[in-house]
Design an enzyme around this catalytic site. Structure first.
Site, PDB file in Angstrom:
ATOM      1  N   CYS A  72       0.856  -1.296  -0.020  1.00  0.00           N
ATOM      2  CA  CYS A  72       0.075   0.124   0.025  1.00  0.00           C
ATOM      3  C   CYS A  72       0.895   1.130   0.057  1.00  0.00           C
ATOM      4  O   CYS A  72       1.620   1.618   1.074  1.00  0.00           O
ATOM      5  CB  CYS A  72      -0.785  -0.048   1.315  1.00  0.00           C
ATOM      6  SG  CYS A  72      -1.867   1.453   1.468  1.00  0.00           S
ATOM      7  N   CYS A  78       0.111   3.941   2.751  1.00  0.00           N
ATOM      8  CA  CYS A  78       0.476   3.570   3.834  1.00  0.00           C
ATOM      9  C   CYS A  78       1.897   3.761   4.104  1.00  0.00           C
ATOM     10  O   CYS A  78       2.356   4.367   5.476  1.00  0.00           O
ATOM     11  CB  CYS A  78       0.231   1.902   3.975  1.00  0.00           C
ATOM     12  SG  CYS A  78      -1.423   1.329   3.784  1.00  0.00           S
TER      13      CYS A  78
END
Length: 167
Positions: free
Chosen positions: A81, A84
């Site tokens: 991600c 993230c």
């Protein structure tokens, strides 16, 4: 379809459960050197002070987050991600700077049951816990000022809306 399956198999092999030293854990999960320095043993995590950043698992979640005397922000993330990867260092910096809350990082690929328990459907998801109960959350990337404000509000016990903004 093949690309998705290959990516899943590669991720699964990289993220196999690991009981290793913080340095090996950091290398295996590509954790930054700054976060690596903040990884704690169970004994160090039990202290009452805030400002700690650490990885946790489903097995340790109750002890590290729900039973903690210090408000704890939980960062649900995944290695693949990109938002993230941008949010993680900002959260770590804000928590370390404030010093009144802890940051527990949970890799959802390794802890699917915990992600399911809290109905994590988008990444990154950030939830704040106080007294064993979730008190605030937001999904997605936020600017640094909003993250600092979120951490401050959680530390001070202010109400925070679901979008990470004051309610």
């Amino acid at each position: 379809m093949f690309r998705v399956k290959a990516a899943f198999q590669q991720t699964a092999s990289l993220l196999a459960p690991c009981r290793a030293s913080p340095a090996l854990l950091a290398a295996r999960h590509r954790i930054s050197p700054l976060l690596q320095k903040r990884l704690y043993t169970d004994e160090q995590r039990e202290g009452g002070a805030g400002g700690r950043v650490f990885e946790t698992t489903t097995a340790q979640f109750d002890k590290d987050v729900l039973d903690s005397d210090v408000p704890t922000i939980v960062d649900f993330y995944a290695e693949w991600c990109q938002p993230c990867k941008m949010l993680g260092p900002l959260l770590s910096k804000a928590v370390e700077k404030d010093g009144r809350v802890n940051l527990a990082k949970i890799n959802v690929d390794e802890n699917l049951d915990l992600a399911g328990d809290y109905k994590i459907s988008s990444l990154p998801t950030v939830m704040a816990f106080r007294g064993g109960e979730p008190v605030a959350a937001f999904i997605g990337m936020r600017p640094p000022a909003a993250i600092n404000e979120f951490v401050k509000d959680v530390a001070e016990g202010n109400e925070v809306g679901s979008a990470g903004r004051p309610a």
